[in-house]
Motif scaffolding. Structure first.
Motif, PDB file in Angstrom:
ATOM      1  N   GLY A 100      -1.511  -3.497   3.724  1.00  0.00           N
ATOM      2  CA  GLY A 100      -0.721  -4.069   4.799  1.00  0.00           C
ATOM      3  C   GLY A 100      -0.310  -3.060   5.853  1.00  0.00           C
ATOM      4  O   GLY A 100      -0.482  -1.848   5.694  1.00  0.00           O
ATOM      5  N   GLU A 101       0.276  -3.576   6.928  1.00  0.00           N
ATOM      6  CA  GLU A 101       0.706  -2.735   8.055  1.00  0.00           C
ATOM      7  C   GLU A 101       2.002  -2.027   7.717  1.00  0.00           C
ATOM      8  O   GLU A 101       2.999  -2.647   7.353  1.00  0.00           O
ATOM      9  N   TRP A 102       2.014  -0.716   7.893  1.00  0.00           N
ATOM     10  CA  TRP A 102       3.118   0.149   7.475  1.00  0.00           C
ATOM     11  C   TRP A 102       3.768   0.809   8.678  1.00  0.00           C
ATOM     12  O   TRP A 102       3.083   1.303   9.567  1.00  0.00           O
ATOM     13  N   THR A 103       5.113   0.839   8.704  1.00  0.00           N
ATOM     14  CA  THR A 103       5.847   1.528   9.764  1.00  0.00           C
ATOM     15  C   THR A 103       7.045   2.243   9.156  1.00  0.00           C
ATOM     16  O   THR A 103       7.833   1.625   8.427  1.00  0.00           O
ATOM     17  N   ALA A 135      -0.285  -7.251   2.718  1.00  0.00           N
ATOM     18  CA  ALA A 135      -1.532  -7.979   2.951  1.00  0.00           C
ATOM     19  C   ALA A 135      -1.796  -8.965   1.828  1.00  0.00           C
ATOM     20  O   ALA A 135      -2.523  -9.932   2.009  1.00  0.00           O
ATOM     21  N   SER A 136      -1.189  -8.710   0.666  1.00  0.00           N
ATOM     22  CA  SER A 136      -1.382  -9.564  -0.492  1.00  0.00           C
ATOM     23  C   SER A 136      -0.292  -9.263  -1.511  1.00  0.00           C
ATOM     24  O   SER A 136       0.498  -8.319  -1.347  1.00  0.00           O
ATOM     25  N   GLY A 158       3.934 -11.493   6.784  1.00  0.00           N
ATOM     26  CA  GLY A 158       3.354 -11.708   8.108  1.00  0.00           C
ATOM     27  C   GLY A 158       2.188 -12.669   8.079  1.00  0.00           C
ATOM     28  O   GLY A 158       2.055 -13.513   7.188  1.00  0.00           O
ATOM     29  N   ARG A 159       1.290 -12.526   9.041  1.00  0.00           N
ATOM     30  CA  ARG A 159       0.212 -13.493   9.234  1.00  0.00           C
ATOM     31  C   ARG A 159      -0.845 -13.425   8.140  1.00  0.00           C
ATOM     32  O   ARG A 159      -1.644 -14.356   7.993  1.00  0.00           O
ATOM     33  N   PRO A 184       4.728 -17.234   2.131  1.00  0.00           N
ATOM     34  CA  PRO A 184       6.012 -16.813   2.696  1.00  0.00           C
ATOM     35  C   PRO A 184       6.000 -16.449   4.170  1.00  0.00           C
ATOM     36  O   PRO A 184       7.038 -16.499   4.828  1.00  0.00           O
ATOM     37  N   GLY A 185       4.841 -16.091   4.729  1.00  0.00           N
ATOM     38  CA  GLY A 185       4.808 -15.689   6.128  1.00  0.00           C
ATOM     39  C   GLY A 185       4.652 -16.831   7.111  1.00  0.00           C
ATOM     40  O   GLY A 185       4.721 -16.620   8.324  1.00  0.00           O
ATOM     41  N   CYS A 186       4.486 -18.052   6.618  1.00  0.00           N
ATOM     42  CA  CYS A 186       4.356 -19.203   7.511  1.00  0.00           C
ATOM     43  C   CYS A 186       5.668 -19.430   8.252  1.00  0.00           C
ATOM     44  O   CYS A 186       6.754 -19.263   7.692  1.00  0.00           O
TER      45      CYS A 186
END
Length: 299
Positions: free
Chosen positions: A33-36, A52-53, A92-93, A112-114
């Motif tokens: 997944g996207e990390w910040t 991401a999963s 997220g998406r 959950p991201g919906c």
């Protein structure tokens, strides 16, 4: 040729990594997944991950337990700034499916991201007054969104959910009764669910059974109104994000009825103390190591 020891002397040795830096480097190498990274300030380190999963969530919980990092769900109001390292999980998406289980069925598989606005557009009229940009994860966790009368948690439309507990136990929650014992499919759940029923039966908890359930967690789901069945998935209603990570839900669009977030308030002081005590015991049963952050009462 300059030796490695000579090069280290000339260049200067790198300071040893902190526990937070090690946590971040190990996690970034293992998730998709996207990390910040949000803050590296000592005692207030924060990062954000869009998993991401579910595999990413399992890895977060594994490493968070190893390095003492608190896990928080994005979109749920927090009581105060959390001391110590914190990672925010933001569905997220990549986790935003919302599909009918079968053609023309009233039942939907929802991740959950919906977003609630997307669900309303697909026919969930009970979400018409809910924030369109709120994720399903935040909606499920926000106590203000689940203030139906005591014993009427069925109005949520929630039929089933899959959760990941702080110790990485995975459990499917849903209808529970003599003919359906599936939620007790692991040793962890065989310990947790009976303990919750025992807590619900105690006199202090029974004293909370009023027209509106005063506690944060909807433990009254274990004693539904006459004619309704017990559904353990309803334990996740208004859970604040601090009992478990919810992987997916099955919702009935025709049953879900919107509650009134603005009309919900904490009970009087005496009831509040009782409710807080019961809530703290529920929290300890689900998450004895306090891996998930506790939102407190600033709703």
């Amino acid at each position: 040729m300059v030796s490695s020891s000579r090069r280290a002397f000339l260049m200067g040795r790198r300071p040893p990594q902190t526990a937070w830096q090690t946590f971040c480097s190990r996690l970034k190498a293992r998730v998709q997944g996207e990390w910040t990274e949000l803050s590296a300030e000592p005692d207030h380190e924060q990062a954000r991950l869009e998993p991401a999963s579910s595999a990413d969530v399992h890895m977060v919980l594994t490493l968070a337990g190893e390095y003492g990092v608190t896990v928080c769900l994005e979109g749920v109001p927090q009581a105060s700034e959390t001391d110590g390292p914190l990672i925010v999980l933001a569905p997220g998406r990549q986790m935003a499916r919302c599909d009918r289980l079968e053609p023309n069925s009233n039942r939907w598989f929802v991740q959950p991201g919906c977003l609630l606005g997307e669900m309303e557009a697909k026919g969930f009229q009970g979400l018409a007054n809910a924030p369109a940009g709120m994720t399903v994860a935040a909606w499920l966790a926000d106590r203000r969104q689940h203030d139906w009368p005591t014993g009427r948690t069925n109005l949520s439309g929630v039929l089933h959910c899959s959760v990941i507990l702080a110790d990485n136990t995975q459990a499917a929650l849903g209808p529970f009764g003599q003919d359906n014992r599936n939620p007790l499919d692991s040793l962890r759940m065989q310990q947790l669910i009976p303990a919750l029923f025992q807590l619900m039966g105690e006199s202090e908890t029974q004293a909370l059974r009023q027209a509106l359930w005063p506690g944060r967690y909807r433990l009254d789901a274990l004693e539904p109104a006459e004619g309704e069945d017990i559904n353990l998935a309803h334990l996740m209603l208004g859970h604040g994000g601090d009992l478990a990570w919810v992987e997916w839900l099955v919702l009935d669009e025709t049953v879900l009825t919107g509650s009134d977030p603005e009309g919900w308030s904490w009970p009087n002081q005496e009831q509040s103390w009782q409710a807080q005590d019961v809530d703290s015991r529920i929290k300890a049963l689900f998450d004895p190591v306090d891996r998930f952050s506790y939102p407190g009462q600033t709703l």
